[in-house]
Design a protein around this motif. Structure first.
Motif, short mmCIF file in Angstrom:
data_model
loop_
_atom_site.label_atom_id
_atom_site.label_comp_id
_atom_site.label_asym_id
_atom_site.label_seq_id
_atom_site.Cartn_x
_atom_site.Cartn_y
_atom_site.Cartn_z
N ASP A 148 -7.17 -5.19 4.69
CA ASP A 148 -6.05 -4.31 3.98
C ASP A 148 -4.87 -5.05 3.74
OD1 ASP A 148 -7.30 -1.70 4.17
OD2 ASP A 148 -7.20 -1.54 6.17
N SER A 207 -1.17 5.37 3.48
CA SER A 207 -1.69 4.56 2.39
C SER A 207 -3.15 5.06 1.91
CB SER A 207 -2.26 3.33 2.99
OG SER A 207 -2.94 2.65 2.17
N ARG A 215 -6.03 2.03 2.36
CA ARG A 215 -6.51 2.02 3.61
C ARG A 215 -7.27 3.04 4.10
NH1 ARG A 215 -3.59 -1.54 7.63
NH2 ARG A 215 -2.05 -2.41 6.39
N THR A 219 -10.79 2.01 2.48
CA THR A 219 -11.38 1.19 3.14
C THR A 219 -11.94 1.54 4.52
OG1 THR A 219 -9.64 0.20 4.07
CG2 THR A 219 -10.10 -0.72 2.11
N ASP A 232 -6.01 -7.44 8.63
CA ASP A 232 -4.61 -6.95 8.11
C ASP A 232 -3.53 -7.81 7.67
OD1 ASP A 232 -2.38 -5.27 7.70
OD2 ASP A 232 -2.77 -3.76 9.14
#
Ligand code: FMN
Length: 209
Positions: A8, A16, A19, A22, A42
């Motif tokens: 991310d 987000s 995010r 994902t 991250d």
């Protein structure tokens, strides 16, 4: 053991969009690969730094000639490259920032582009060394840059990612873009906005990707 590298790069936390997508991808991947391993990286909490002259010198020094200082300069890059090589599959959350990728994502790219590890020059031509991998890019942009839209030519995210990952040998690439996230700032319902994006991810897994 199948391994997924999950990266991310949005600093927007729970707000987000990339995010959220994902996270959905990882959930579906785990269901499809019980016993698989997920590496979470991250980029907003990784100590990435811009390339320096000393770093370039170290990257182009033969491994057995590296000084302790050079080894330490390359340590994070080595770790990121190892993650890339270990995983069979990748999922990247990528916000569009100023028509391209966020700086943290670019720093990651600069860290994993390593001669002799992820690419080489063979007879003067570049050769990607990261082969046999599959990559999914889940992109979020405030505006809409789809093919045929007035701003399509301003979208440097997908062409850039295709060029870079192709250069290191990752050619099995899949792109899904959630365009128009700016609507969320003007009161659009988040769950309603995300629903078709989440559905598209689930559909890919349902059809075996
Ligand atoms: C610094 C910055 C630059 C941005 N640049 C663009 C841009 O060039 N084009 C665009 O459509 N949206 C742009 N946006 C909006 C983001 O693409 C949008 O908020 C997206 O949802 C970010 O991904 P995220 O939700 O995963 O954080 C920008 C946002 C920020 C904070």
């Amino acid at each position: 053991m199948p391994t997924l590298l999950h990266i991310d790069s949005s600093p927007a936390g729970d707000h987000s969009v990339s995010r959220a997508l994902t996270a959905e991808f990882v959930k579906s991947w785990k269901a499809a690969n019980p016993g698989g391993k997920v590496i979470d990286r991250d980029l907003t909490s990784t100590a990435l730094v811009p390339v320096t002259g000393a770093w370039i010198g170290a990257a182009y020094t033969a491994p057995d000639a590296l000084t302790p200082e050079q080894k330490s300069l390359l340590a994070l890059s080595d770790e990121l490259v190892a993650e890339l090589l270990e995983a069979d599959e990748y999922v990247f959350g990528v916000p569009m920032y100023n028509f391209s990728v966020p700086a943290a994502f670019k720093l990651w790219i600069d860290s994993v582009a390593r001669v002799g590890k992820t690419f080489a020059y063979v007879d003067g031509a570049p050769k990607g060394l990261v082969t046999g991998k599959k990559a999914t890019f889940l992109i979020a942009s405030g505006g809409d840059y789809g093919p045929g839209s007035p701003a399509a030519s301003y979208n440097f995210v997908e062409p850039y990612l295709k060029a870079f990952f192709g250069f290191i040998g990752v050619t099995d690439t899949h792109f899904q873009t959630a365009g128009g996230t700016a609507a969320l700032n003007y009161g659009a319902d988040r769950a309603t906005f995300l629903a078709p994006q989440v559905e598209a991810i689930r559909a890919k897994f349902a059809e075996g990707k």
